[in-house]
Write an enzyme that holds these catalytic residues in place. Structure first.
Site, PDB file in Angstrom:
ATOM      1  CE1 TYR A 138      -9.908   5.222 -20.961  1.00 21.56           C
ATOM      2  CE2 TYR A 138     -11.768   6.479 -20.126  1.00 21.56           C
ATOM      3  CZ  TYR A 138     -10.775   5.538 -19.926  1.00 21.56           C
ATOM      4  OH  TYR A 138     -10.652   4.923 -18.715  1.00 21.56           O
ATOM      5  CE  LYS A 189       4.138  -2.816 -24.211  1.00 24.38           C
ATOM      6  NZ  LYS A 189       4.870  -3.599 -23.191  1.00 24.38           N
ATOM      7  CG  ASP A 221       5.557  -3.568 -19.707  1.00 17.29           C
ATOM      8  OD1 ASP A 221       6.057  -2.430 -19.856  1.00 17.29           O
ATOM      9  OD2 ASP A 221       5.968  -4.572 -20.332  1.00 17.29           O
ATOM     10  CG  ASP A 245      -9.032   4.239 -16.070  1.00 21.91           C
ATOM     11  OD1 ASP A 245      -9.540   4.787 -15.067  1.00 21.91           O
ATOM     12  OD2 ASP A 245      -9.465   3.173 -16.560  1.00 21.91           O
ATOM     13  CG  ASP A 249      -8.452   2.519 -10.230  1.00 24.20           C
ATOM     14  OD1 ASP A 249      -8.735   3.731 -10.353  1.00 24.20           O
ATOM     15  OD2 ASP A 249      -9.321   1.626 -10.157  1.00 24.20           O
TER      16      ASP A 249
HETATM   17  C1  IPM Z   1     -12.061   7.230 -13.763  1.00 26.59           C
HETATM   18  C2  IPM Z   1     -13.131   6.229 -14.065  1.00 26.59           C
HETATM   19  C3  IPM Z   1     -13.760   6.579 -15.410  1.00 26.59           C
HETATM   20  C4  IPM Z   1     -12.673   6.505 -16.464  1.00 26.59           C
HETATM   21  C5  IPM Z   1     -14.970   5.722 -15.807  1.00 26.59           C
HETATM   22  C6  IPM Z   1     -16.043   5.724 -14.743  1.00 26.59           C
HETATM   23  C7  IPM Z   1     -15.543   6.129 -17.137  1.00 26.59           C
HETATM   24  O1  IPM Z   1     -12.617   4.945 -14.053  1.00 26.59           O
HETATM   25  O2  IPM Z   1     -12.394   8.426 -13.652  1.00 26.59           O
HETATM   26  O3  IPM Z   1     -10.902   6.826 -13.609  1.00 26.59           O
HETATM   27  O4  IPM Z   1     -12.395   5.433 -17.001  1.00 26.59           O
HETATM   28  O5  IPM Z   1     -12.076   7.547 -16.753  1.00 26.59           O
HETATM   29 MG    MG Z   2     -10.604   4.813 -13.382  1.00 22.49          MG
END
Ligand code: IPM
Ligand code: MG
Length: 354
Positions: A138, A189, A221, A245, A249
């Site tokens: 990042y 990884k 993975d 990240d 999710d």
């Molecule tokens: C998160 C989001 C952010 C990230 C984006 C919006 C920059 O996906 O907070 O997980 O990638 O960190």
């Molecule tokens: Mg995210």
């Protein structure tokens, strides 16, 4: 206690308004808090030409905690990269040195049938994902898109971590594990990427200071696969910025909806920024459809981690539970036989339960 409130874009304003209602209840019950609003993301760009205006960073620095909604929207996607909403979010994380991102994936029993996974796979689920937030690909240099001598374009990002960056996030994960089930799974990884080979070595070193905690390692993975195959094997998961990240999710959907997943981003001194793990959902923005619970639960995390007020944190979490027990559901967690409500009414249900 001073809280900077940064609603941001899309559903950000609606969900933050519900979280503020919750804070107002606590304030009327005697909690000493002061709130001040600032612009961030597209809202920062629209108002002040910058996704992280200087005044907003100054406000955040002068506050004890930050409550953030979400940033981003399609109208900003063609701006120069430094002007885009997401860059504002990354800059405030970096500017406040919020290296430790905690994303708890917890299944409320009432939502077992809202998950896309079988109830027996997810019931009782309680995972804490500890994501490093200020390093990795990042932020690594060099980065950018350039044109090679032969005229072809090339994109570059750099995955990098220093030992000390890995060590400090490792300590956060092990400290949290000591208060939970004493298991840390470090996700990397290391079979392909040197950066994460170093990550693994440092995690093993950190583990020596925590003899009671069981450390395991998993390739990312495989971790992605295990999260949907047998998610209850995890207690604390610690990983880098990009893997965290993605995996957070994924983990959020185990709980029924990403609309349920709060987060805390902490610095060395437990100053923190609190935001839902989800985005600005431009498709449903302004329509009173969003789920405010992730933001409300983020306020609970604020009280727990920055203000060390466990009683108020638990009070909020219990109010959320009660609203769910009473059958209130926003569209994302709605199932047959429950009471479908909008963002505002869900906020009211939590306030009533408080
Ligand atoms: C998160 C989001 C952010 C990230 C984006 C919006 C920059 O996906 O907070 O997980 O990638 O960190
Ligand atoms: Mg995210």
């Amino acid at each position: 206690m001073k809280i900077a409130v940064l609603p941001g874009d899309g559903i950000g304003t609606e969900i933050v308004a519900q979280a503020v209602k919750v804070l107002e209840v606590l304030r009327s019950d005697g909690l000493k808090i002061e709130m001040e609003y600032g612009n961030i993301g597209g809202a920062g760009y629209d108002a002040e030409g910058d996704p992280l205006p200087e005044s907003t960073l100054a406000l955040a620095q002068a506050s004890d905690a930050v409550l953030l909604g979400a940033v981003g929207g399609p109208q900003y996607d063609t701006l120069d990269r430094p002007l885009r909403p997401e860059r504002g979010l990354l800059r405030i994380r970096k500017g406040l040195n919020l290296f430790a991102n905690l994303r708890p994936a917890l299944l409320y029993p009432e939502l077992a049938s809202a998950s896309t996974l079988k109830p027996e796979v997810v019931s009782g689920l309680d995972i804490m994902i500890v994501r490093e937030l200020t390093g990795d690909i990042y932020f690594g240099q060099p980065r950018g898109i350039s044109t090679l001598a032969n005229g072809e374009r090339e994109g570059i990002n750099t995955m990098r971590y220093t030992e000390s960056e890995v060590r400090r996030i490792g300590r956060v994960a092990f400290d949290i594990a000591m208060k939970r089930n004493k298991k840390v799974c470090s996700v990397d990884k290391a079979n392909v990427l040197e950066t994460t080979e170093l990550w693994r070595q440092v995690m093993i070193e950190v583990a020596r200071d925590y003899p009671e905690v069981e450390l395991s390692h998993m390739y990312v993975d495989n971790a992605a696969m295990q999260l949907v195959r047998a998610p209850k094997q995890f207690d604390v998961v610690v990983t880098g910025n990009i893997f965290g990240d993605i995996l957070s999710d994924e983990a959020s959907m185990l709980t029924g909806s990403i609309g349920m997943l709060p987060s805390a981003s902490l610095d060395e001194n437990n100053k923190g920024m609190y935001e839902p793990s989800h985005g600005s959902a431009p498709d449903i923005a302004g329509r009173d459809l969003a789920n405010p619970l992730a933001t409300i639960l983020s306020v609970a995390m604020m009280l727990r981690y920055t203000f060390a007020d466990e009683a108020s944190a638990t009070r909020i979490e219990n109010a959320v539970k009660q609203a769910l027990v009473q059958g209130y559901r926003t569209g994302d967690i709605h199932t047959e036989g429950t009471n479908r409500v909008g963002c505002n009414a869900m906020g009211d249900a939590v306030v009533a339960a408080l």
